[in-house]
Motif scaffolding. Structure first.
Motif, PDB file in Angstrom:
ATOM      1  N   TYR A  52       0.841  -1.194   0.000  1.00 16.38           N
ATOM      2  CA  TYR A  52       0.000   0.000   0.000  1.00 16.38           C
ATOM      3  C   TYR A  52       0.875   1.242   0.000  1.00 16.38           C
ATOM      4  CZ  TYR A  52      -4.222  -2.652   0.851  1.00 16.38           C
ATOM      5  OH  TYR A  52      -5.273  -3.508   0.719  1.00 16.38           O
ATOM      6  N   ARG A  53       0.334   2.326  -0.598  1.00 17.88           N
ATOM      7  CA  ARG A  53       1.000   3.624  -0.627  1.00 17.88           C
ATOM      8  C   ARG A  53       0.141   4.615   0.148  1.00 17.88           C
ATOM      9  NH1 ARG A  53       1.178   5.144  -6.180  1.00 17.88           N
ATOM     10  NH2 ARG A  53      -0.970   5.745  -5.903  1.00 17.88           N
ATOM     11  N   ALA A  54       0.767   5.343   1.070  1.00 19.16           N
ATOM     12  CA  ALA A  54       0.068   6.380   1.840  1.00 19.16           C
ATOM     13  C   ALA A  54       0.679   7.734   1.490  1.00 19.16           C
ATOM     14  CB  ALA A  54       0.198   6.109   3.329  1.00 19.16           C
ATOM     15  N   THR A  55      -0.189   8.666   1.078  1.00 23.23           N
ATOM     16  CA  THR A  55       0.254  10.005   0.691  1.00 23.23           C
ATOM     17  C   THR A  55      -0.513  11.029   1.513  1.00 23.23           C
ATOM     18  OG1 THR A  55       0.554   9.193  -1.558  1.00 23.23           O
ATOM     19  CG2 THR A  55       0.548  11.573  -1.250  1.00 23.23           C
ATOM     20  N   ARG A  56       0.210  11.922   2.173  1.00 22.56           N
ATOM     21  CA  ARG A  56      -0.438  12.934   3.004  1.00 22.56           C
ATOM     22  C   ARG A  56      -0.764  14.161   2.177  1.00 22.56           C
ATOM     23  NH1 ARG A  56       2.396  15.543   8.218  1.00 22.56           N
ATOM     24  NH2 ARG A  56       3.439  16.740   6.643  1.00 22.56           N
ATOM     25  N   ASP A  57      -1.955  14.704   2.384  1.00 21.94           N
ATOM     26  CA  ASP A  57      -2.361  15.948   1.735  1.00 21.94           C
ATOM     27  C   ASP A  57      -1.631  17.089   2.426  1.00 21.94           C
ATOM     28  OD1 ASP A  57      -3.687  17.916   0.310  1.00 21.94           O
ATOM     29  OD2 ASP A  57      -5.433  17.883   1.609  1.00 21.94           O
ATOM     30  N   ASN A  58      -0.958  17.917   1.651  1.00 23.64           N
ATOM     31  CA  ASN A  58      -0.185  19.000   2.258  1.00 23.64           C
ATOM     32  C   ASN A  58      -1.024  20.236   2.539  1.00 23.64           C
ATOM     33  OD1 ASN A  58      -0.550  20.149  -0.228  1.00 23.64           O
ATOM     34  ND2 ASN A  58       1.609  20.156  -0.797  1.00 23.64           N
ATOM     35  N   ASN A  59      -2.338  20.161   2.353  1.00 23.10           N
ATOM     36  CA  ASN A  59      -3.256  21.261   2.658  1.00 23.10           C
ATOM     37  C   ASN A  59      -2.856  22.533   1.936  1.00 23.10           C
ATOM     38  OD1 ASN A  59      -5.485  22.442   3.810  1.00 23.10           O
ATOM     39  ND2 ASN A  59      -4.480  22.917   5.742  1.00 23.10           N
ATOM     40  N   ASN A  60      -2.376  22.368   0.703  1.00 22.30           N
ATOM     41  CA  ASN A  60      -1.939  23.505  -0.120  1.00 22.30           C
ATOM     42  C   ASN A  60      -0.922  24.387   0.596  1.00 22.30           C
ATOM     43  OD1 ASN A  60      -3.575  22.689  -2.232  1.00 22.30           O
ATOM     44  ND2 ASN A  60      -5.333  23.787  -1.388  1.00 22.30           N
ATOM     45  N   LEU A  61      -0.091  23.753   1.416  1.00 18.03           N
ATOM     46  CA  LEU A  61       0.958  24.446   2.168  1.00 18.03           C
ATOM     47  C   LEU A  61       0.394  25.595   2.997  1.00 18.03           C
ATOM     48  CD1 LEU A  61       3.713  24.419  -0.570  1.00 18.03           C
ATOM     49  CD2 LEU A  61       3.428  22.823   1.321  1.00 18.03           C
ATOM     50  N   ASN A  62      -0.759  25.367   3.598  1.00 19.68           N
ATOM     51  CA  ASN A  62      -1.429  26.364   4.417  1.00 19.68           C
ATOM     52  C   ASN A  62      -0.641  26.577   5.708  1.00 19.68           C
ATOM     53  OD1 ASN A  62      -3.174  27.979   5.834  1.00 19.68           O
ATOM     54  ND2 ASN A  62      -4.786  26.446   6.029  1.00 19.68           N
ATOM     55  N   PRO A  63      -0.114  27.786   5.954  1.00 14.85           N
ATOM     56  CA  PRO A  63       0.652  28.007   7.181  1.00 14.85           C
ATOM     57  C   PRO A  63      -0.218  28.041   8.430  1.00 14.85           C
ATOM     58  CG  PRO A  63       0.417  30.050   5.980  1.00 14.85           C
ATOM     59  CD  PRO A  63      -0.169  28.969   5.115  1.00 14.85           C
ATOM     60  N   PHE A  64      -1.528  28.159   8.271  1.00 16.72           N
ATOM     61  CA  PHE A  64      -2.421  28.220   9.424  1.00 16.72           C
ATOM     62  C   PHE A  64      -3.109  26.887   9.678  1.00 16.72           C
ATOM     63  CE2 PHE A  64      -2.269  32.492   7.539  1.00 16.72           C
ATOM     64  CZ  PHE A  64      -1.608  33.129   8.577  1.00 16.72           C
ATOM     65  N   GLY A  65      -2.573  25.812   9.114  1.00 17.70           N
ATOM     66  CA  GLY A  65      -3.133  24.481   9.311  1.00 17.70           C
ATOM     67  C   GLY A  65      -2.753  23.930  10.679  1.00 17.70           C
TER      68      GLY A  65
END
Length: 107
Positions: A52-65
């Motif tokens: 399996y491959r797991a890829t994390r969503d980077n939240n569009n590089l949101n600095p307020f995440g």
């Protein structure tokens, strides 16, 4: 000058043919799970050893995440949530793009 114009026209023609290619649909089913307020996409990439491959969503590089967390622990939890099987940690590796690959054990 004529050679430059000819090469430019040839490059443009080749570039336009690349846009005519139809996109290939993914055969694998992708499951999205949330681990520690981060979204992960888990996809089965091979059958021979079930990988399996797991890829994390980077939240569009949101600095307020949400605050940063350890990705390896999140990847283990994401694969376990998506598959219902335990990842084999000794087989887990990460590529340069930050995607985690692991075999699973369903006992």
């Amino acid at each position: 000058m004529v050679l430059r114009v000819t090469m430019l026209a040839l490059a443009a023609a080749i570039g336009l043919t690349a846009f005519d290619a139809t996109p290939v649909a993914a055969k694998e089913e992708t499951k999205q799970v949330t681990v520690l307020s981060r979204t992960w996409a888990v996809t089965q990439v091979s059958d021979a050893p079930v990988m399996y491959r797991a890829t994390r969503d980077n939240n569009n590089l949101n600095p307020f995440g949400p605050p940063p967390r350890l990705r390896t622990l999140q990847a283990i939890a994401a694969i376990q949530q998506a598959t219902g099987c335990k990842p084999i940690v000794a087989s887990m590796y990460q590529n340069i793009s930050g995607q985690f690959f692991s075999q699973v054990s369903c006992n």
